[in-house]
Write an enzyme that holds these catalytic residues in place. Sequence first.
Site, mmCIF file in Angstrom:
data_model
loop_
_atom_site.group_PDB
_atom_site.id
_atom_site.type_symbol
_atom_site.label_atom_id
_atom_site.label_comp_id
_atom_site.label_asym_id
_atom_site.label_seq_id
_atom_site.Cartn_x
_atom_site.Cartn_y
_atom_site.Cartn_z
ATOM 1 N N LYS A 118 40.990 -44.584 55.016
ATOM 2 C CA LYS A 118 42.433 -44.618 55.266
ATOM 3 C C LYS A 118 42.769 -45.512 56.456
ATOM 4 O O LYS A 118 43.785 -46.218 56.450
ATOM 5 C CB LYS A 118 42.956 -43.201 55.490
ATOM 6 C CG LYS A 118 42.961 -42.359 54.218
ATOM 7 C CD LYS A 118 43.526 -40.963 54.463
ATOM 8 C CE LYS A 118 43.570 -40.159 53.175
ATOM 9 N NZ LYS A 118 44.120 -38.786 53.394
ATOM 10 N N LYS A 205 40.509 -43.211 38.725
ATOM 11 C CA LYS A 205 41.107 -41.888 38.575
ATOM 12 C C LYS A 205 42.625 -41.977 38.419
ATOM 13 O O LYS A 205 43.255 -42.848 39.012
ATOM 14 C CB LYS A 205 40.799 -41.014 39.806
ATOM 15 C CG LYS A 205 39.457 -40.330 39.789
ATOM 16 C CD LYS A 205 39.229 -39.539 41.065
ATOM 17 C CE LYS A 205 40.228 -38.423 41.232
ATOM 18 N NZ LYS A 205 39.936 -37.592 42.438
ATOM 19 N N LYS A 208 48.744 -40.760 41.808
ATOM 20 C CA LYS A 208 50.146 -41.067 42.076
ATOM 21 C C LYS A 208 50.287 -42.436 42.717
ATOM 22 O O LYS A 208 51.331 -43.085 42.605
ATOM 23 C CB LYS A 208 50.750 -39.997 42.992
ATOM 24 C CG LYS A 208 52.238 -40.167 43.207
ATOM 25 C CD LYS A 208 52.828 -39.099 44.089
ATOM 26 C CE LYS A 208 54.319 -39.331 44.312
ATOM 27 N NZ LYS A 208 54.932 -38.333 45.189
#
Length: 344
Positions: A118, A205, A208
Amino acid sequence: MENQSLQKKVVLTCAQPTGKLHLGNYIGAVRQWVKMQEDYECYFGIVDMHAITMPYVPAELRKNTYMCAAQYLACGLDPDKCSMFIQSNVRGHAELTWILACLCPIGQLERMTQFKDKARKLSEGAGGASIGSGLLFYPVLMAADILIYNADLVPVGEDQKQHMELARDLAQKFNNTYSPTFNLPEAYIPKTGARIMSLQNPDAKMSKSDKNALGSLYMIDTPDVLRKKIMSAVTDSGSEVKFAEEKSGISNLISIMSSVTDKSVSDIESEFAGKQYGAFKKAVADAVIAKFDPIRIKYEELMTDKAYLESVLKRGAAAAQRRADKMMSKVYRKAGYVDAISSK
């Protein structure tokens, strides 16, 4: 002794309020939680404190929190069988995080895979956004979420195993530094079959964050939208409905069909032997709509009744607070604090 043998194990699981939940969230998490509430003492947290470790819009966070609660209830979480709460509504999460942080080597946090990923994405993003220390301490807050309820089992995905190991390490460090206080929580990774992948990129995968809006099936999508997404799903140049490594697109659709109907892969292959992809996609769309449309209708009803949603969350927070207060009174006393919190 009889009461102890009958005492249910405590399950704690939390998820960030990300708004719409997709099929992968339902199969890998929420459907499992609905089953677990029958056999365990369950606490389901909507972790809004975790959600602010990355750039966010406050109004969207509030809206997403209500949406998340409504979707959980629509899927079958029962306030009479579990405690659903908002993390920031329960005192003690941040306080325990600080105590645990003082026991946690900073190098252990800097080695966390999710932190590194991240942080890299933030630094590579537009304008090179700065990295807040909250992102670094995210795993300590997660450990506090678990330990404040003295959970026995924590349903997590494979990507959270490293964080679970840290929670166990910090529980052990506290126990060794002061005296035995916390259980060593066990990760509970349910067997959910094949992972659900993006409809437009079956090698990734379902997520969103997928930039292609057609890649994810959301539980609150309308039937027309669900059908459009499934009929436009990427497949291959063949025509055989068969689960195979080289047929990732059609294999993903078979996995989806299996997940929403509980039919085995072999039964699905037999049922659609000799049929074209178009007919199979139509059947997948019918099955997904049959599963999700009752959830969508219930969700829309719940979203019009904010008072009810708040009553469920208030009740869940009260139950969570009672358990958290019992643990924090022990923690405060053992850490040497004066005037431990009361459990009024």
